[in-house]
Design a protein around this motif. Structure first.
Motif, PDB file in Angstrom:
ATOM      1  N   LEU A  70       2.969  16.372   7.823  1.00 56.65           N
ATOM      2  CA  LEU A  70       4.105  16.688   8.193  1.00 56.65           C
ATOM      3  C   LEU A  70       3.783  17.904   9.357  1.00 56.65           C
ATOM      4  N   PRO A  71       4.442  18.320  10.666  1.00 56.91           N
ATOM      5  CA  PRO A  71       4.192  19.216  11.301  1.00 56.91           C
ATOM      6  C   PRO A  71       4.131  20.809  10.732  1.00 56.91           C
ATOM      7  N   ILE A  74      13.596  22.765   9.042  1.00 57.17           N
ATOM      8  CA  ILE A  74      12.467  23.358   9.132  1.00 57.17           C
ATOM      9  C   ILE A  74      12.448  24.380   7.960  1.00 57.17           C
ATOM     10  N   GLY A 117      19.923  16.641  14.326  1.00 58.73           N
ATOM     11  CA  GLY A 117      19.469  16.224  15.674  1.00 58.73           C
ATOM     12  C   GLY A 117      18.433  17.226  16.546  1.00 58.73           C
ATOM     13  N   VAL A 118      17.639  18.068  15.654  1.00 61.27           N
ATOM     14  CA  VAL A 118      16.684  18.992  16.044  1.00 61.27           C
ATOM     15  C   VAL A 118      15.328  18.401  15.611  1.00 61.27           C
ATOM     16  N   THR A 119      14.513  18.317  16.740  1.00 62.51           N
ATOM     17  CA  THR A 119      13.102  17.770  16.276  1.00 62.51           C
ATOM     18  C   THR A 119      12.063  18.719  16.940  1.00 62.51           C
ATOM     19  N   ASP A 120      11.046  18.899  16.594  1.00 62.79           N
ATOM     20  CA  ASP A 120      10.053  19.650  17.061  1.00 62.79           C
ATOM     21  C   ASP A 120      10.760  21.354  17.039  1.00 62.79           C
ATOM     22  N   GLY A 121      11.469  21.710  16.051  1.00 60.65           N
ATOM     23  CA  GLY A 121      11.898  22.743  15.876  1.00 60.65           C
ATOM     24  C   GLY A 121      10.816  23.983  15.959  1.00 60.65           C
ATOM     25  N   GLU A 173       8.096  21.029   9.124  1.00 58.87           N
ATOM     26  CA  GLU A 173       9.368  20.357   9.443  1.00 58.87           C
ATOM     27  C   GLU A 173       9.308  18.926   9.254  1.00 58.87           C
ATOM     28  N   GLY A 174      10.551  18.553   8.977  1.00 61.37           N
ATOM     29  CA  GLY A 174      10.733  17.246   8.399  1.00 61.37           C
ATOM     30  C   GLY A 174      12.088  16.955   7.817  1.00 61.37           C
ATOM     31  N   GLU A 175      12.376  16.007   7.059  1.00 61.69           N
ATOM     32  CA  GLU A 175      13.726  15.446   6.444  1.00 61.69           C
ATOM     33  C   GLU A 175      13.494  16.211   5.036  1.00 61.69           C
TER      34      GLU A 175
END
Lengths: 98, 98, 98, 98
Positions: C32-33, C2, C79-83, C44-46
């Protein structure tokens, strides 16, 4: 504690060195250990004394600009003195090892 | 003035939500307008009252961690109240225009 | 990852909502979110996809201003998604416990 | 463009000089103009070349830490070269005037 901060006036044009100088003057008059590079001014001391200097520096710029943006990063670690020098020395030592 | 700040403990592992909660609790107990998202907590008020809350929030984390990193951004503009809401509304209004 | 970032134009006056809206428009068009509050826009993303959006947002503002100041904070945790949601939920959960 | 950035590993203890050295090594190997003080490393160049170095520096730290916090400030002003030196000189000149 070490803080690095920048004070940026808005509404006064793209050149800000005059205003940054006003802020740096306040910092240097404070007598606290400090350094200034192209992006930030760093100050070392206890929270209250350092933040009083930051406030005075911001006030000096806000006196001449309708809007001021402040960015600040603090590194708080009990028992550390002369961190302005020691932190850089620790990194240089590591770099010299390899 | 609006400030957005984050308090990150070092030396306590990679999960910091417990410590962030300690800081946010101080902010919410202050009664000043505030909001918290994934990266920062924003507070609105005069410099002294806001910075007193920031200091108390940092102290709450420093009580449980050997080192604390603080990042803070302030937007100082005389005469602005309810900036936490008004600034976002002004942007949304612009976006709606086009 | 994030990131929370702000883009501030200099040399265009004290009101910046028009320019911030230009930047936020780029972020929202990215898919992107993301979320925007009074001080920062979070995405949030890569790293590569997020930084491409940040660059495009900065370019949108730099197209209309002689100088641009960017402030960015990144939270990188594999490994964190939707942070954007999970980080706030973790803090609220802690606050609810006590 | 000048950026000042810091890379802070979480989950590896309170001493971070080893990790900061890893990041600074990447910056110095890049050949871009740079400087390091107690709080930030500053780099000067075009967005893409500078951000590629920042990414490589962050990756060097992320390879050894479960979580990484990055703080970055950018000053983007077309036509400015050697800003790392010129910006400080402009402030010192102002200070010398009064």
């Amino acid at each position: 504690m070490i803080i690095a901060f920048s004070v940026t006036p808005l509404g006064v044009g793209e050149s800000v060195s005059e205003y940054v100088a006003d802020a740096v003057r306040v910092v240097r008059d404070s007598g606290l250990p400090n350094s200034t590079d192209a992006m930030f001014t760093s100050i070392e001391g206890e929270w209250d004394e350092v933040m009083a200097v930051v406030k005075a520096a911001v006030d000096a710029v806000a006196a001449k600009a309708p809007r001021v943006s402040v960015v600040l990063k603090a590194d708080i670690r009990a028992g550390v003195t002369d961190g302005l020098t020691a932190k850089v020395a620790a990194v240089e030592e590591r770099l010299a090892e390899n």
